[in-house]
Scaffold this motif. Structure first.
Motif, PDB file in Angstrom:
ATOM      1  N   LEU A  57      26.941 -32.336  34.766  1.00 36.79           N
ATOM      2  CA  LEU A  57      26.279 -31.432  33.635  1.00 36.79           C
ATOM      3  C   LEU A  57      25.212 -31.015  34.291  1.00 36.79           C
ATOM      4  CD1 LEU A  57      27.036 -33.261  30.330  1.00 36.79           C
ATOM      5  CD2 LEU A  57      28.248 -31.055  31.023  1.00 36.79           C
ATOM      6  N   TRP A  67      31.140 -31.986  28.454  1.00 29.37           N
ATOM      7  CA  TRP A  67      30.172 -32.339  27.071  1.00 29.37           C
ATOM      8  C   TRP A  67      31.320 -33.196  26.133  1.00 29.37           C
ATOM      9  CZ3 TRP A  67      25.484 -32.146  27.320  1.00 29.37           C
ATOM     10  CH2 TRP A  67      24.506 -31.176  27.852  1.00 29.37           C
ATOM     11  N   THR A 154      18.965 -33.420  27.463  1.00 24.66           N
ATOM     12  CA  THR A 154      19.433 -31.837  27.477  1.00 24.66           C
ATOM     13  C   THR A 154      18.122 -30.805  27.396  1.00 24.66           C
ATOM     14  OG1 THR A 154      19.181 -31.694  24.927  1.00 24.66           O
ATOM     15  CG2 THR A 154      21.235 -32.470  25.952  1.00 24.66           C
ATOM     16  N   TYR A 170      25.826 -29.384  21.599  1.00 25.11           N
ATOM     17  CA  TYR A 170      25.682 -30.773  21.839  1.00 25.11           C
ATOM     18  C   TYR A 170      24.562 -31.375  21.238  1.00 25.11           C
ATOM     19  CZ  TYR A 170      25.778 -35.308  24.148  1.00 25.11           C
ATOM     20  OH  TYR A 170      26.014 -36.716  24.546  1.00 25.11           O
TER      21      TYR A 170
END
Length: 409
Positions: A57, A67, A154, A170
């Protein structure tokens, strides 16, 4: 983070050495992808697979299937079972909290509050070390740490890819996990931190529509009974004012403002006089903005919204529903006269003529249905000017001309 209006850099032909380096990167990427697929096929949603998803990712956050794999890893062991369910055995994330935090240390300023100490916001412990929802304190604290770690994971991805749908989705999923797995107090603190993050993302790119949509999502949750919320409409309306003052061209801020107005007036219990005063103030505000930037499409859209509140009053809530037809006609005529004054300095601005065309047509319809006798200019002259300034939409103007009963070109 890239902002609106940033010029694209021109592509430069790659050397043979660069091409070979790219081939090596592609090969490693495919090996990593194959490793993940093998683990998934074997149904091994464990710590090693979780670590592999982190690596992939970071290379490609647009890979939405990965994800989903990461979600499966979390619910298969890293997180405790939701309240009322059985708790699977825990494994330690291979991407530890320290590793994630260190990687995103350059971005720590985006987080609005310090990490919550263990037990700080947990309810009073009950018998056998359990808390209100039946979970042990250690389980709750562990879930809090993992969810915060995942949200932190993230952040650097969001900064590099601020408009990647899958990162935003997400984060929403993580917040939903907080709501379903944590006590209300602990879950609310995580949601409040997200609101602060959205604010800081919008400080870096004021017109990022993903961040604006995410902010609305977070605010709606914070207002909900599930999180012990209250109305935030006054705060959010003030926030749109702040963002508009920072950038008049912020279409998303103007749009957000339009979505809050009717609810704001309802919650204020505004009477007819207060509603009329509010309408006058908003029209004055948008006039001031248009005096500065009459070429700005976002300003005209908000002005159109305000006029729609005046002319479209049947069958739906509006800002000032008690206005008579004569008063509505007077409002529209006043705005048309004001817009004509702009032509003295901006004779070739399409948006001015388009507004005059639209509002003149609306005025004719309003006067006709209300039985008012009003002297109204022929909108065909505004249509002719719009045709000249906007030839790319000739088909649209042809349709308008047919509605007006004219085929002038």
């Amino acid at each position: 983070m890239e902002s609106h209006g940033a010029a694209r850099t021109s592509r430069i032909a790659r050397t043979e050495e660069q091409r070979q380096q790219d081939l090596i990167k592609i090969s490693k990427y495919r090996e990593l992808e194959d490793s993940i697929r093998a683990q998934v096929s074997a149904n091994n949603y464990d710590a090693p697979l979780f670590q592999l998803t982190s690596k992939l990712l970071r290379l490609n956050p647009e890979y939405y299937t990965i994800w989903n794999v990461r979600r499966r890893c979390l619910i298969s062991g890293l997180l405790s079972a939701p309240s009322g369910g059985s708790s699977p055995s825990k494994v330690s994330p291979s991407t530890s909290q320290n590793d994630t935090t260190n990687r995103s240390s350059d971005y720590s300023s985006l987080l609005s509050s310090d990490p919550t100490p263990r037990g700080r916001d947990s309810p009073t412990a009950g018998k056998n070390g359990t808390i209100a929802d039946g979970k042990g304190r250690e389980e709750v604290d562990g879930d809090v740490d993992i969810l915060k770690s995942e949200l932190a994971f993230t952040i650097p991805l969001l900064l590099e890819y601020p408009k990647c749908y899958w990162i935003w989705k997400y984060r929403k999923w993580l917040l939903e996990q907080a709501t379903s797995r944590l006590p209300v107090t602990a879950a609310r603190k995580i949601w409040e931190a997200e609101l602060a993050l959205a604010s800081k993302m919008l400080t870096k790119d004021r017109r990022n529509f993903h961040a604006w949509g995410y902010r609305r999502y977070v605010v709606a949750a914070l207002e909900s009974p599930t999180l012990g919320g209250r109305s935030m409409v006054e705060d959010e309306f003030a926030y749109t004012t702040k963002m508009i003052h920072a950038d008049l061209s912020n279409f998303s801020a103007w749009h957000n403002r339009s979505q809050l107005i009717l609810r704001l007036l309802e919650e204020r219990g505004a009477n007819d006089a207060a509603r009329r005063m509010f309408l006058d103030e908003e029209l004055d505000n948008i006039q001031e903005a248009l005096n500065v930037g009459p070429e700005d499409q976002s300003l005209w859209y908000y002005h159109q919204y305000m006029i729609s509140q005046v002319v479209s009053y049947a069958g739906r809530p509006t800002i000032a529903p008690a206005l008579t037809v004569a008063e509505r006609v007077a409002y529209v005529k006043r705005e048309i006269d004001w817009i004509k004054d702009l032509l003295e300095d901006y004779a070739d601005t399409k948006w001015i003529y388009e507004a005059l065309l639209e509002y003149t047509i609306a005025l004719k319809s309003l006067a006709k249905h209300g039985g008012e006798h009003v002297q109204i200019e022929d909108p065909s002259k505004w249509l002719a000017k719009v045709r000249t300034l906007d030839p790319m939409r000739a088909g649209r103007w042809d349709d308008v001309g047919k509605q007006l009963g004219t085929n002038q070109h």
